[in-house]
Design an enzyme around this catalytic site. Structure first.
Site, PDB file in Angstrom:
ATOM      1  N   SER A   1      50.764  40.249  31.731  1.00  0.00           N
ATOM      2  CA  SER A   1      50.321  39.090  30.948  1.00  0.00           C
ATOM      3  C   SER A   1      51.070  39.128  29.619  1.00  0.00           C
ATOM      4  CB  SER A   1      48.824  39.202  30.669  1.00  0.00           C
ATOM      5  OG  SER A   1      48.423  38.283  29.675  1.00  0.00           O
TER       6      SER A   1
ATOM      7  N   TYR B   1      41.149  43.900  28.359  1.00  0.00           N
ATOM      8  CA  TYR B   1      42.241  43.222  29.061  1.00  0.00           C
ATOM      9  C   TYR B   1      43.574  43.547  28.401  1.00  0.00           C
ATOM     10  CZ  TYR B   1      44.594  39.260  31.416  1.00  0.00           C
ATOM     11  OH  TYR B   1      45.436  38.466  32.171  1.00  0.00           O
TER      12      TYR B   1
HETATM   13  P1  NAD Z   1      42.070  34.489  39.902  1.00  0.00           P
HETATM   14  O1  NAD Z   1      40.700  34.790  39.440  1.00  0.00           O
HETATM   15  O2  NAD Z   1      42.406  33.138  40.411  1.00  0.00           O
HETATM   16  O3  NAD Z   1      42.524  35.549  41.000  1.00  0.00           O
HETATM   17  C1  NAD Z   1      42.255  36.929  40.891  1.00  0.00           C
HETATM   18  C2  NAD Z   1      42.325  37.558  42.257  1.00  0.00           C
HETATM   19  O4  NAD Z   1      42.015  38.952  42.106  1.00  0.00           O
HETATM   20  C3  NAD Z   1      41.292  36.977  43.247  1.00  0.00           C
HETATM   21  O5  NAD Z   1      41.835  36.897  44.539  1.00  0.00           O
HETATM   22  C4  NAD Z   1      40.182  38.022  43.215  1.00  0.00           C
HETATM   23  O6  NAD Z   1      39.412  38.081  44.396  1.00  0.00           O
HETATM   24  C5  NAD Z   1      40.999  39.285  43.046  1.00  0.00           C
HETATM   25  N1  NAD Z   1      40.177  40.383  42.555  1.00  0.00           N
HETATM   26  C6  NAD Z   1      39.439  40.430  41.417  1.00  0.00           C
HETATM   27  N2  NAD Z   1      38.751  41.581  41.377  1.00  0.00           N
HETATM   28  C7  NAD Z   1      39.078  42.264  42.493  1.00  0.00           C
HETATM   29  C8  NAD Z   1      38.674  43.517  43.036  1.00  0.00           C
HETATM   30  N3  NAD Z   1      37.780  44.308  42.421  1.00  0.00           N
HETATM   31  N4  NAD Z   1      39.200  43.903  44.229  1.00  0.00           N
HETATM   32  C9  NAD Z   1      40.073  43.100  44.895  1.00  0.00           C
HETATM   33  N5  NAD Z   1      40.471  41.913  44.433  1.00  0.00           N
HETATM   34  C10 NAD Z   1      39.974  41.507  43.251  1.00  0.00           C
HETATM   35  O7  NAD Z   1      42.995  34.856  38.641  1.00  0.00           O
HETATM   36  P2  NAD Z   1      44.542  34.634  38.341  1.00  0.00           P
HETATM   37  O8  NAD Z   1      44.615  33.885  37.079  1.00  0.00           O
HETATM   38  O9  NAD Z   1      45.281  34.145  39.527  1.00  0.00           O
HETATM   39  O10 NAD Z   1      44.961  36.133  38.000  1.00  0.00           O
HETATM   40  C11 NAD Z   1      45.909  36.879  38.748  1.00  0.00           C
HETATM   41  C12 NAD Z   1      46.581  37.875  37.817  1.00  0.00           C
HETATM   42  O11 NAD Z   1      47.340  37.165  36.825  1.00  0.00           O
HETATM   43  C13 NAD Z   1      45.606  38.769  37.045  1.00  0.00           C
HETATM   44  O12 NAD Z   1      46.104  40.082  37.002  1.00  0.00           O
HETATM   45  C14 NAD Z   1      45.605  38.155  35.657  1.00  0.00           C
HETATM   46  O13 NAD Z   1      45.300  39.096  34.675  1.00  0.00           O
HETATM   47  C15 NAD Z   1      47.044  37.690  35.562  1.00  0.00           C
HETATM   48  N6  NAD Z   1      47.266  36.657  34.545  1.00  0.00           N
HETATM   49  C16 NAD Z   1      46.605  35.475  34.612  1.00  0.00           C
HETATM   50  C17 NAD Z   1      46.846  34.527  33.628  1.00  0.00           C
HETATM   51  C18 NAD Z   1      46.154  33.202  33.636  1.00  0.00           C
HETATM   52  O14 NAD Z   1      46.267  32.484  32.615  1.00  0.00           O
HETATM   53  N7  NAD Z   1      45.475  32.803  34.703  1.00  0.00           N
HETATM   54  C19 NAD Z   1      47.737  34.788  32.595  1.00  0.00           C
HETATM   55  C20 NAD Z   1      48.399  36.009  32.578  1.00  0.00           C
HETATM   56  C21 NAD Z   1      48.153  36.938  33.559  1.00  0.00           C
END
Ligand code: NAD
Length: 257
Positions: A139, A152
């Site tokens: 991130s 985080y």
């Molecule tokens: P999301 O909530 O849409 O998806 C997260 C996924 O992780 C889901 O499939 C969920 O089931 C899975 N997950 C969560 N806890 C889990 C566990 N204990 N065991 C197995 N699976 C688990 O979120 P996203 O935004 O797609 O996030 C994906 C990645 O991108 C994350 O690492 C997040 O930190 C990173 N990220 C997101 C953003 C944003 O703005 N959305 C920005 C930077 C980084």
């Protein structure tokens, strides 16, 4: 060439799902993972659409033994683990004085420790194949902090340090390790923050998006999932063999300031 196999954690929602779709289009075998109740169905639908081989495992990132089993399953069923995309992650927003200890532990375990366990488990297979691509979805919060996101920010900074170390250790085995550092992407993880912040600041959701979330990005738009997915695909390619140890911001200019 033998079809390559990619394990994508958290691939039944948001960014991970978008990454899965792009790898499916290229014909990869995919191991899907995630906690969504309809995860198996989501995975089956993508596999059907692109005619690829796949498996789905609802393995919890909190369980190191199960994570080793997840990698084993990948190797037993597809013969290798060529690409590992550590994407699963959660968020919790709270001032430090009231930050719940169980949330701290959960975030560190899912967002950081699982990355270690999966990388360690995949390592011997990648090493003996003389090919491995590890892509960590970190991130912009792996590079910069924001208030109220202590766990985080700590976990994502840790992921970037880990990425650099693994890049050095993998260099002589054609194993690369890179981190992608997105700004805000409109996924369920961020949608929860929008509604929470709207209540907290007494603003509309539209106001929260522009005045709170996208405040630090120069480009006042969410980062498209497709862009992160295409970048992951490129980093997974043979051609990307000399790109390693980077923390690549895709953040609308946030880190340029
Ligand atoms: P999301 O909530 O849409 O998806 C997260 C996924 O992780 C889901 O499939 C969920 O089931 C899975 N997950 C969560 N806890 C889990 C566990 N204990 N065991 C197995 N699976 C688990 O979120 P996203 O935004 O797609 O996030 C994906 C990645 O991108 C994350 O690492 C997040 O930190 C990173 N990220 C997101 C953003 C944003 O703005 N959305 C920005 C930077 C980084």
């Amino acid at each position: 060439m033998k079809k390559r196999t990619v394990l994508i954690t958290g691939s039944t929602s948001g960014i991970g799902l978008g990454i899965a779709e792009v790898f499916a289009e290229k014909g990869y075998n995919i191991i899907f993972n995630g906690l969504e109740k309809n995860g198996a169905e989501i995975a089956r639908e993508i596999a059907r659409k692109y005619q690829i081989d796949h498996m789905f495992f609802g393995t919890n990132m909190l369980d190191p033994v199960a994570l080793r089993g997840l990698v084993q399953n990948c190797v037993v069923n597809f013969g290798s683990i060529d690409v590992l995309i550590n994407n699963a992650g959660i968020q919790h927003v709270s001032p430090i004085e009231s930050f719940p200890e169980d949330k701290w532990n959960e975030i560190i375990n899912i967002n950081l420790n699982a990355v270690f366990h999966l990388t360690k488990a995949a390592w011997p297979y990648m090493k003996s194949n003389r090919f491995g691509r590890i892509i960590n979805i970190a991130s912009v919060h792996g590079l910069y902090a924001s208030e109220f996101k202590s766990a985080y920010v700590a976990a994502k900074h840790g992921v970037i340090g880990f990425t650099k170390t693994i890049a050095l250790e993998g260099a002589s085995f054609n194993i690369t390790c890179n981190a992608i550092c997105p700004g805000y992407v409109k996924t369920p993880l961020v949608e929860t923050q929008i509604s929470d912040q709207a209540k907290f600041h007494k603003l509309s959701e539209e106001e929260v998006i522009h005045q709170v979330l996208l405040r630090k990005q120069a480009v006042k738009d969410f980062i498209p999932i497709e862009l992160i997915a295409q970048m992951s695909l490129m980093l997974a390619s043979d051609n990307a063999c000399t790109i390693t140890g980077i923390a690549l911001p895709i953040d609308g200019g946030w880190s340029a300031q």
